[in-house]
Structures are given as C-alpha cells and as structure tokens.
Design a protein around this motif. Structure first.
Motif, PDB file in Angstrom:
ATOM      1  N   TRP A   1      26.913 -33.071  28.914  1.00  0.00           N
ATOM      2  CA  TRP A   1      27.798 -32.606  29.970  1.00  0.00           C
ATOM      3  C   TRP A   1      28.917 -31.802  29.343  1.00  0.00           C
ATOM      4  N   SER A   2      29.434 -30.844  30.085  1.00  0.00           N
ATOM      5  CA  SER A   2      30.620 -30.104  29.648  1.00  0.00           C
ATOM      6  C   SER A   2      31.749 -30.397  30.623  1.00  0.00           C
ATOM      7  N   CYS A   3      32.972 -30.131  30.181  1.00  0.00           N
ATOM      8  CA  CYS A   3      34.114 -30.288  31.080  1.00  0.00           C
ATOM      9  C   CYS A   3      35.196 -29.272  30.718  1.00  0.00           C
TER      10      CYS A   3
ATOM     11  N   LEU B   1      29.454 -35.006  25.143  1.00  0.00           N
ATOM     12  CA  LEU B   1      30.440 -34.308  25.964  1.00  0.00           C
ATOM     13  C   LEU B   1      30.910 -33.065  25.211  1.00  0.00           C
TER      14      LEU B   1
ATOM     15  N   ARG C   1      26.898 -26.721  25.521  1.00  0.00           N
ATOM     16  CA  ARG C   1      26.103 -27.644  26.349  1.00  0.00           C
ATOM     17  C   ARG C   1      24.613 -27.343  26.234  1.00  0.00           C
TER      18      ARG C   1
ATOM     19  N   ASP D   1      21.513 -35.989  26.444  1.00  0.00           N
ATOM     20  CA  ASP D   1      22.151 -36.069  27.751  1.00  0.00           C
ATOM     21  C   ASP D   1      23.532 -35.433  27.623  1.00  0.00           C
TER      22      ASP D   1
ATOM     23  N   ARG E   1      25.907 -29.757  35.450  1.00  0.00           N
ATOM     24  CA  ARG E   1      26.288 -30.692  34.386  1.00  0.00           C
ATOM     25  C   ARG E   1      27.644 -30.297  33.787  1.00  0.00           C
ATOM     26  N   HIS E   2      28.486 -29.762  34.635  1.00  0.00           N
ATOM     27  CA  HIS E   2      29.843 -29.391  34.229  1.00  0.00           C
ATOM     28  C   HIS E   2      30.825 -30.118  35.139  1.00  0.00           C
TER      29      HIS E   2
END
Length: 229
Positions: free
Chosen positions: A29-31, A8, A18, A27, A42-43
């Motif tokens: 993901w960004s947030c 993450l 990312r 694998d 994938r955000h």
C-alpha cells in the motif's frame, strides 16, 4: 517470516515504489496527503503520522518526505553563521517563521517514520545539515548514497537512504557515464538543471523505477521464494 510482506510506501503519489514491491508478490500500500497519480485503490490519503505506522507493517519505505529544510543545500535559508542566527537572505515572499515551520514538519515526519514499530525501514533523504542532525535519533546511521545510473537510469541524482534492518543497495545495471560537458551529460543532469516553477519540487522528487526495482528485489525479494523458505 516466510510469507508475503506487508509493505507501506509512504510519501509517494507516483506509485513507482508500490508497483515495484507489488511486482515481487507482496501486499503493498502507498500513502500520502495527495491522491495517487495512477488512481490505485491501494493508496491511502492520510498524513503518515496519523496512526498508519502502527498497523502491523513488515517493511516501510518512505520515498519523498519533506527534506528541503533538512538538507545541506537548504541550510542558508534556515540560519546564518552559527546556530539559528537570522539568515542573510530568504526565498522571495517567505519569512523565517515559514522556514522554521517547514523545518519542524520535516523533522517530525522523518523521526516518526524512523522510530516506527516496523522491523525494516528505508527513508529516502539527502545528507542533512547540522541543524537537522542535532534533532535526529542517536541510532541514525549516515545515509547510504546511490545514483540512478547504477540501476540503468541515465541520470545523475545522488539519492540518500537511511536504512534500518535492510542491507545497502547493490548496483544492478551500471551505465557508462557520458563525457563531461557533452549533450548526453547535460541530459543526465536534467534534474539539477530544472528551471524554477510550481512543479519543480514535484518533478525533482520523482522515483526512479530501476532503483526501486532493485530495492524491492534486495530488500524484500520474491514472495514465492519467501513462502518456499
């Protein structure tokens, strides 16, 4: 754990972190509370404190958590001499309550990330002022300070990493520094020389691809090699 890591990348909209970890086969993901600049699917748009930290990640990199009120350079806006005395001056149009609220927000996000149930954690943040240090976890180490030009990026910007479960970064492509005062030296200092404006904070917090490529390699490594181990 000999498999691709679930990674993450929090508090990032550029996608630099990312993409760096994804290039190693993980694998990722960004947030952030804002959408991704690269439009990636994938955000995740969310506050990092809203439960996402509990979703079984192997590695957490927190790129640009709010740090303006936590860093040493910002202390003058938080307090005068001593501890929590009225500051002598405040930014135009801001109140002391504004400063305190932003301070509490920064403390909350940093602590939530540092205390996340994740084995490997790297939180980007400068060296903190005394007010912030007093609110940090007892196990927090000093920041590991690196420079972009250690990783092939012709810029000066001391970058602090608070690390848990991962090693300190080792320089990969250190550039020769330009002569102080030269045009090239001034170009290397462009982050510090940015004029005030609405985009200044965003531009100053951009991730450096060379540094993140090194981080992905040294903190995670190629997923294929992990699978073969």
């Amino acid at each position: 754990m000999n498999a691709p890591l679930r990674v993450l990348i929090a508090c990032e909209i550029s996608g630099v972190g990312r993409r760096a970890f994804a290039a190693q086969g993980h694998d990722v993901w960004s947030c952030d509370i804002l959408p991704a600049e690269d439009g990636s699917n994938r955000h995740i748009m969310c506050d990092v404190r809203d439960g996402i930290l509990n979703e079984g990640w192997d590695f957490l990199a927190v790129m640009h958590p709010p740090c303006t009120r936590l860093c040493r350079s910002g202390r003058r806006w938080m307090s005068g001499p001593g501890i929590w005395t009225p500051p002598k001056q405040l930014p135009a149009g801001r109140t002391w309550d504004d400063m305190k609220a932003e301070f509490e927000e920064g403390i909350s996000i940093f602590n939530a990330c540092w205390n996340a149930p994740i084995e490997r954690v790297a939180v980007e943040n400068p060296e903190m002022n005394d007010l912030a240090k007093a609110r940090m976890p007892e196990d927090l180490p000093p920041p590991h300070i690196v420079q972009p030009f250690w990783f092939g990026e012709p810029q000066y910007k001391a970058t602090g990493w608070y690390l848990r479960g991962v090693p300190k970064l080792v320089e990969t492509n250190r550039l020769s520094e330009p002569e102080r005062g030269s045009d090239e030296w001034r170009a290397w200092n462009k982050v510090h020389r940015m004029p005030p404006g609405p985009e200044r904070a965003k531009l100053r917090s951009r991730s450096f691809p060379g540094m993140l490529d090194a981080a992905a390699m040294q903190w995670a490594g190629p997923a294929e090699e992990r699978a073969a181990a």
